[in-house]
Design a protein around this motif. Structure first.
Motif, mmCIF file in Angstrom:
data_model
loop_
_atom_site.group_PDB
_atom_site.id
_atom_site.type_symbol
_atom_site.label_atom_id
_atom_site.label_comp_id
_atom_site.label_asym_id
_atom_site.label_seq_id
_atom_site.Cartn_x
_atom_site.Cartn_y
_atom_site.Cartn_z
ATOM 1 N N HIS A 137 -65.915 -50.445 -42.392
ATOM 2 C CA HIS A 137 -64.835 -50.324 -43.374
ATOM 3 C C HIS A 137 -64.209 -48.939 -43.360
ATOM 4 C CE1 HIS A 137 -68.471 -48.811 -45.174
ATOM 5 N NE2 HIS A 137 -67.788 -48.247 -46.160
ATOM 6 N N GLU A 138 -64.858 -47.966 -42.688
ATOM 7 C CA GLU A 138 -64.337 -46.598 -42.599
ATOM 8 C C GLU A 138 -63.731 -46.296 -41.229
ATOM 9 O OE1 GLU A 138 -64.348 -44.934 -45.271
ATOM 10 O OE2 GLU A 138 -66.263 -44.888 -46.332
ATOM 11 N N TRP A 139 -64.019 -47.152 -40.236
ATOM 12 C CA TRP A 139 -63.593 -46.869 -38.872
ATOM 13 C C TRP A 139 -62.081 -47.048 -38.758
ATOM 14 C CZ3 TRP A 139 -62.787 -49.519 -33.852
ATOM 15 C CH2 TRP A 139 -63.047 -48.668 -32.757
ATOM 16 N N LEU A 140 -61.402 -46.135 -38.048
ATOM 17 C CA LEU A 140 -59.942 -46.029 -38.112
ATOM 18 C C LEU A 140 -59.183 -46.771 -37.012
ATOM 19 C CD1 LEU A 140 -59.832 -42.159 -38.764
ATOM 20 C CD2 LEU A 140 -59.801 -44.001 -40.470
ATOM 21 N N LEU A 141 -59.855 -47.285 -36.003
ATOM 22 C CA LEU A 141 -59.155 -47.732 -34.798
ATOM 23 C C LEU A 141 -59.119 -49.249 -34.606
ATOM 24 C CD1 LEU A 141 -60.519 -45.028 -32.296
ATOM 25 C CD2 LEU A 141 -58.458 -44.956 -33.718
ATOM 26 N N TRP A 142 -59.327 -50.007 -35.671
ATOM 27 C CA TRP A 142 -59.337 -51.461 -35.536
ATOM 28 C C TRP A 142 -57.988 -52.025 -35.106
ATOM 29 C CZ3 TRP A 142 -63.757 -53.638 -34.976
ATOM 30 C CH2 TRP A 142 -64.883 -53.219 -35.685
ATOM 31 N N HIS A 143 -56.887 -51.287 -35.316
ATOM 32 C CA HIS A 143 -55.566 -51.839 -34.984
ATOM 33 C C HIS A 143 -55.316 -51.881 -33.476
ATOM 34 C CE1 HIS A 143 -55.215 -47.516 -35.518
ATOM 35 N NE2 HIS A 143 -54.104 -47.500 -34.826
ATOM 36 N N THR A 203 -61.173 -53.005 -45.992
ATOM 37 C CA THR A 203 -60.192 -51.921 -46.005
ATOM 38 C C THR A 203 -58.882 -52.387 -45.377
ATOM 39 O OG1 THR A 203 -61.945 -50.271 -45.800
ATOM 40 C CG2 THR A 203 -59.709 -49.548 -45.300
ATOM 41 N N ARG A 204 -57.763 -52.096 -46.027
ATOM 42 C CA ARG A 204 -56.451 -52.419 -45.470
ATOM 43 C C ARG A 204 -55.943 -51.259 -44.620
ATOM 44 N NH1 ARG A 204 -52.966 -54.172 -50.607
ATOM 45 N NH2 ARG A 204 -53.926 -52.249 -51.384
ATOM 46 N N TYR A 205 -55.178 -51.597 -43.600
ATOM 47 C CA TYR A 205 -54.640 -50.569 -42.704
ATOM 48 C C TYR A 205 -53.762 -49.585 -43.471
ATOM 49 C CZ TYR A 205 -52.089 -48.502 -38.778
ATOM 50 O OH TYR A 205 -51.535 -47.615 -37.885
ATOM 51 N N CYS A 262 -55.855 -47.110 -45.262
ATOM 52 C CA CYS A 262 -56.469 -46.223 -44.266
ATOM 53 C C CYS A 262 -55.506 -45.099 -43.878
ATOM 54 C CB CYS A 262 -56.857 -47.052 -43.042
ATOM 55 S SG CYS A 262 -57.607 -46.138 -41.697
ATOM 56 N N ILE A 263 -54.241 -45.440 -43.637
ATOM 57 C CA ILE A 263 -53.230 -44.455 -43.253
ATOM 58 C C ILE A 263 -52.940 -43.492 -44.399
ATOM 59 C CG2 ILE A 263 -50.795 -44.157 -42.619
ATOM 60 C CD1 ILE A 263 -52.555 -45.107 -40.340
#
Length: 313
Positions: free
Chosen positions: A298-304, A80-82, A85-86
């Motif tokens: 791949h669904e988790w939102l906080l990798w950044h 998944t690309r950021y 995701c946004i």
């Protein structure tokens, strides 16, 4: 009538005309947005939004960190690309606000799944709902309202939750959402900690607390640190917020962990991860979080947030 008086009348008329046109433009824009999210399938909107230049701003350090942290923690690439995701989060938030039919149907199905689980457990009281940060934090926080039909209190400092509150309280499907700031110990409607606990004990509200909130994330959003406890996560000493353990211990309510995800039919679905008594929470919490992040990486939102759970301010 003097020349000056004529000029004033002309100026007033022009101002009224301009104001009327501006207001009509705003209404047309609002009506256009409402029509879009009320009629088109949200998945179609997501698909086309990826080609809109205005939506492609999610690049740079966040985009690189999203991939790097995923690879560093799990040892594999993130599919998944950021940016995607946004985009999906924005579309899903608007789809909820405007009552997108496809989304409402799928949320109702997710709620039914949780309701059946709760009924099957013959619980003496409503659990504290503990969603993971997957797919959309706004949808995850709103889902208990579809489960219980009661107002929702979300313990969060995230602006996206707060900015959704007043809009969602005026929607057509009866969702009432309040944000409760754990640092200020107060809700945006003036609810105090004592009154919140009283409402929980009387089962007048559904409490939502995200167990996987990152300390760096909350510190940056709130401008202050919040209490954490030390646990082991992915083989390292990690800092996990104490809010979930504190609330469950005070009201003695069990905790229901769940994840939103997109299933093989490209529909929103929910995975009930665990159901935990408050006395067992401390021992089981790290394993639940780790399992969910592994399964739905791949669904988790906080990798950044590159510090992950290892941020110590």
């Amino acid at each position: 009538m003097t020349l000056f008086e004529r000029w004033l009348m002309l100026a007033a008329s022009t101002t009224r005309h301009t104001t009327t046109r501006l207001w009509a433009s705003v209404k047309r824009k609002a009506d256009w947005r409402k029509w879009l999210f009320s009629h088109l399938d949200y998945r179609v909107i997501i698909r086309f939004a990826r080609f809109m230049p205005a939506m492609l701003a999610a690049r740079g350090p966040c985009h690189r960190g999203f991939e790097q942290t995923h690879r560093h923690i799990l040892g594999r690439a993130n599919p998944t690309r950021y940016r995607d995701c946004i985009i999906r989060q924005k579309v899903l938030r608007n789809s909820l606000v405007y009552g997108n039919p496809a989304l409402m149907k799928q949320l109702t199905q997710c709620a039914s799944k949780i309701r059946q689980f709760i009924d099957g457990q013959a619980l003496p009281c409503l659990p504290i709902f503990a969603p993971m940060h997957t797919v959309s934090d706004v949808l995850a926080g709103a889902l208990p309202g579809f489960v219980t039909g009661k107002p929702i209190t979300v313990v969060s400092v995230h602006d996206d939750i707060g900015s959704s509150v007043h809009t969602q309280q005026n929607n057509t499907f009866g969702l009432a959402l309040e944000q409760f700031d754990p640092g200020k110990l107060q809700g945006d409607n003036g609810t105090t900690l004592a009154s919140l606990v009283e409402r929980l004990l009387d089962q007048q509200t559904s409490l939502v607390i995200f167990p996987d909130a990152l300390p760096e994330c909350t510190t940056r959003l709130a401008g202050r640190t919040m209490n954490t406890q030390t646990m082991t996560l992915f083989g390292k000493t990690a800092a996990i917020h104490t809010g979930l353990a504190t609330f469950s211990r005070v009201v003695k309510n069990p905790v229901l962990f769940y994840c939103l995800f997109i299933n093989g039919q490209n529909e929103l679905d929910v995975d009930i991860l665990d159901y935990t008594a408050y006395r067992e929470l401390h021992g089981k919490l790290p394993a639940i979080i780790e399992h969910a992040i592994q399964k739905y990486s791949h669904e988790w939102l906080l990798w950044h947030y590159t510090s992950f759970f290892y941020f110590h301010s």
